[in-house]
Design a protein around this motif. Structure first.
Motif, PDB file in Angstrom:
ATOM      1  N   ASP A  53       0.827  -1.213   0.000  1.00  0.00           N
ATOM      2  CA  ASP A  53       0.000   0.000   0.000  1.00  0.00           C
ATOM      3  C   ASP A  53       0.856   1.255   0.000  1.00  0.00           C
ATOM      4  OD1 ASP A  53       0.857  -0.446   2.595  1.00  0.00           O
ATOM      5  OD2 ASP A  53      -1.088  -0.101   3.528  1.00  0.00           O
ATOM      6  N   VAL A  54       1.796   1.345   0.931  1.00  0.00           N
ATOM      7  CA  VAL A  54       2.686   2.493   1.048  1.00  0.00           C
ATOM      8  C   VAL A  54       4.074   1.956   1.388  1.00  0.00           C
ATOM      9  CG1 VAL A  54       3.146   4.665   2.254  1.00  0.00           C
ATOM     10  CG2 VAL A  54       0.781   3.938   1.889  1.00  0.00           C
ATOM     11  N   LEU A  55       5.042   2.283   0.555  1.00  0.00           N
ATOM     12  CA  LEU A  55       6.421   1.836   0.771  1.00  0.00           C
ATOM     13  C   LEU A  55       7.285   3.026   1.135  1.00  0.00           C
ATOM     14  CD1 LEU A  55       6.717  -0.477  -2.353  1.00  0.00           C
ATOM     15  CD2 LEU A  55       6.167  -1.161  -0.013  1.00  0.00           C
ATOM     16  N   PHE A  56       8.034   2.899   2.218  1.00  0.00           N
ATOM     17  CA  PHE A  56       8.886   3.978   2.715  1.00  0.00           C
ATOM     18  C   PHE A  56      10.349   3.660   2.475  1.00  0.00           C
ATOM     19  CE2 PHE A  56       5.024   4.600   5.009  1.00  0.00           C
ATOM     20  CZ  PHE A  56       4.963   5.952   5.274  1.00  0.00           C
ATOM     21  N   TYR A  57      11.076   4.647   2.005  1.00  0.00           N
ATOM     22  CA  TYR A  57      12.531   4.571   1.871  1.00  0.00           C
ATOM     23  C   TYR A  57      13.083   5.766   2.640  1.00  0.00           C
ATOM     24  CZ  TYR A  57      11.319   1.328  -1.807  1.00  0.00           C
ATOM     25  OH  TYR A  57      10.793   0.269  -2.502  1.00  0.00           O
ATOM     26  N   ALA A  58      13.754   5.488   3.746  1.00  0.00           N
ATOM     27  CA  ALA A  58      14.276   6.554   4.605  1.00  0.00           C
ATOM     28  C   ALA A  58      15.725   6.852   4.238  1.00  0.00           C
ATOM     29  CB  ALA A  58      14.179   6.133   6.065  1.00  0.00           C
ATOM     30  N   TYR A  59      16.043   8.136   4.217  1.00  0.00           N
ATOM     31  CA  TYR A  59      17.396   8.602   3.939  1.00  0.00           C
ATOM     32  C   TYR A  59      17.875   9.452   5.116  1.00  0.00           C
ATOM     33  CZ  TYR A  59      16.155   7.136  -0.769  1.00  0.00           C
ATOM     34  OH  TYR A  59      15.742   6.412  -1.853  1.00  0.00           O
ATOM     35  N   LYS A  60      19.063   9.956   5.017  1.00  0.00           N
ATOM     36  CA  LYS A  60      19.621  10.800   6.072  1.00  0.00           C
ATOM     37  C   LYS A  60      18.819  12.086   6.224  1.00  0.00           C
ATOM     38  CE  LYS A  60      24.162  10.450   4.636  1.00  0.00           C
ATOM     39  NZ  LYS A  60      25.552  10.868   4.683  1.00  0.00           N
ATOM     40  N   ASN A  61      18.923  12.653   7.418  1.00  0.00           N
ATOM     41  CA  ASN A  61      18.348  13.970   7.717  1.00  0.00           C
ATOM     42  C   ASN A  61      16.835  14.032   7.524  1.00  0.00           C
ATOM     43  OD1 ASN A  61      20.932  14.994   8.341  1.00  0.00           O
ATOM     44  ND2 ASN A  61      21.319  15.300   6.163  1.00  0.00           N
ATOM     45  N   HIS A  62      16.143  12.950   7.886  1.00  0.00           N
ATOM     46  CA  HIS A  62      14.675  12.904   7.871  1.00  0.00           C
ATOM     47  C   HIS A  62      14.094  13.186   6.486  1.00  0.00           C
ATOM     48  CE1 HIS A  62      14.939  12.379  12.118  1.00  0.00           C
ATOM     49  NE2 HIS A  62      15.846  13.341  12.124  1.00  0.00           N
ATOM     50  N   HIS A  63      14.728  12.588   5.518  1.00  0.00           N
ATOM     51  CA  HIS A  63      14.304  12.666   4.114  1.00  0.00           C
ATOM     52  C   HIS A  63      13.729  11.298   3.748  1.00  0.00           C
ATOM     53  CE1 HIS A  63      15.616  12.890  -0.348  1.00  0.00           C
ATOM     54  NE2 HIS A  63      14.391  13.357  -0.204  1.00  0.00           N
ATOM     55  N   TYR A  64      12.567  11.305   3.095  1.00  0.00           N
ATOM     56  CA  TYR A  64      11.886  10.068   2.733  1.00  0.00           C
ATOM     57  C   TYR A  64      11.467  10.091   1.279  1.00  0.00           C
ATOM     58  CZ  TYR A  64      11.272   9.573   7.773  1.00  0.00           C
ATOM     59  OH  TYR A  64      11.490   9.469   9.119  1.00  0.00           O
ATOM     60  N   ARG A  65      11.521   8.930   0.677  1.00  0.00           N
ATOM     61  CA  ARG A  65      10.849   8.696  -0.595  1.00  0.00           C
ATOM     62  C   ARG A  65       9.749   7.711  -0.252  1.00  0.00           C
ATOM     63  NH1 ARG A  65      12.142   5.459  -5.871  1.00  0.00           N
ATOM     64  NH2 ARG A  65      12.964   4.060  -4.321  1.00  0.00           N
ATOM     65  N   VAL A  66       8.525   8.056  -0.614  1.00  0.00           N
ATOM     66  CA  VAL A  66       7.375   7.236  -0.253  1.00  0.00           C
ATOM     67  C   VAL A  66       6.596   6.936  -1.521  1.00  0.00           C
ATOM     68  CG1 VAL A  66       5.330   7.074   1.201  1.00  0.00           C
ATOM     69  CG2 VAL A  66       7.280   8.448   1.964  1.00  0.00           C
ATOM     70  N   ILE A  67       6.362   5.659  -1.765  1.00  0.00           N
ATOM     71  CA  ILE A  67       5.587   5.239  -2.932  1.00  0.00           C
ATOM     72  C   ILE A  67       4.227   4.763  -2.433  1.00  0.00           C
ATOM     73  CG2 ILE A  67       5.457   3.669  -4.900  1.00  0.00           C
ATOM     74  CD1 ILE A  67       8.563   3.632  -4.822  1.00  0.00           C
ATOM     75  N   VAL A  68       3.177   5.425  -2.924  1.00  0.00           N
ATOM     76  CA  VAL A  68       1.817   5.184  -2.450  1.00  0.00           C
ATOM     77  C   VAL A  68       0.972   4.671  -3.601  1.00  0.00           C
ATOM     78  CG1 VAL A  68      -0.210   6.245  -1.393  1.00  0.00           C
ATOM     79  CG2 VAL A  68       2.082   7.076  -0.790  1.00  0.00           C
ATOM     80  N   ARG A  69       0.373   3.484  -3.427  1.00  0.00           N
ATOM     81  CA  ARG A  69      -0.577   2.996  -4.430  1.00  0.00           C
ATOM     82  C   ARG A  69      -1.740   3.965  -4.514  1.00  0.00           C
ATOM     83  NH1 ARG A  69      -1.891  -3.131  -3.050  1.00  0.00           N
ATOM     84  NH2 ARG A  69      -3.932  -2.151  -2.937  1.00  0.00           N
ATOM     85  N   LEU A  70      -2.264   4.153  -5.717  1.00  0.00           N
ATOM     86  CA  LEU A  70      -3.351   5.120  -5.921  1.00  0.00           C
ATOM     87  C   LEU A  70      -4.548   4.861  -5.019  1.00  0.00           C
ATOM     88  CD1 LEU A  70      -3.319   5.688  -9.787  1.00  0.00           C
ATOM     89  CD2 LEU A  70      -2.559   7.244  -7.986  1.00  0.00           C
ATOM     90  N   ASP A  71      -4.866   3.597  -4.773  1.00  0.00           N
ATOM     91  CA  ASP A  71      -6.026   3.298  -3.937  1.00  0.00           C
ATOM     92  C   ASP A  71      -5.775   3.565  -2.445  1.00  0.00           C
ATOM     93  OD1 ASP A  71      -4.278   1.119  -4.277  1.00  0.00           O
ATOM     94  OD2 ASP A  71      -5.821  -0.350  -3.830  1.00  0.00           O
ATOM     95  N   TYR A  72      -4.551   3.949  -2.077  1.00  0.00           N
ATOM     96  CA  TYR A  72      -4.232   4.329  -0.697  1.00  0.00           C
ATOM     97  C   TYR A  72      -3.794   5.788  -0.591  1.00  0.00           C
ATOM     98  CZ  TYR A  72      -4.775  -0.425   0.839  1.00  0.00           C
ATOM     99  OH  TYR A  72      -5.319  -1.646   1.144  1.00  0.00           O
TER     100      TYR A  72
END
Length: 92
Positions: A53-72
């Motif tokens: 549903d939602v995939l989180f990729y955490a990086y340094k300094n509270h930076h995130y890449r988040v992939i969200v399915r359209l239905d979520y």
């Protein structure tokens, strides 16, 4: 109908890129007192029964890449609002 939101640029920076089946967010939490809210959102989606549903990729300094399915998408936006990372959410 589309969903729009507003946020305080002193607290968070958000950009989103729509794809065919999901939306990719680039999020940077700037204010330290909002870091736990983002971690709580991540925990909520990672512990539910839907793994994609939602995939989180955490990086340094509270930076995130988040992939969200359209239905979520709405669920994710409302989670950001719940933790006060957004100031306003509305249907257009």
């Amino acid at each position: 109908m589309t969903l729009s939101y507003e946020y305080n640029k002193e607290i968070i920076n958000i950009s989103e890129t729509p794809n065919d089946v999901d939306v990719e967010f680039d999020i940077k939490i700037l204010a330290e007192n909002y870091w736990p809210g983002m971690k709580e959102i991540q925990k909520t989606f990672e512990e539910d029964d839907v793994y994609t549903d939602v995939l989180f990729y955490a990086y340094k300094n509270h930076h995130y890449r988040v992939i969200v399915r359209l239905d979520y998408y709405v669920d994710f936006i409302l989670a950001l609002m719940k933790h006060r990372l957004l100031e306003n959410v509305k249907w257009n």
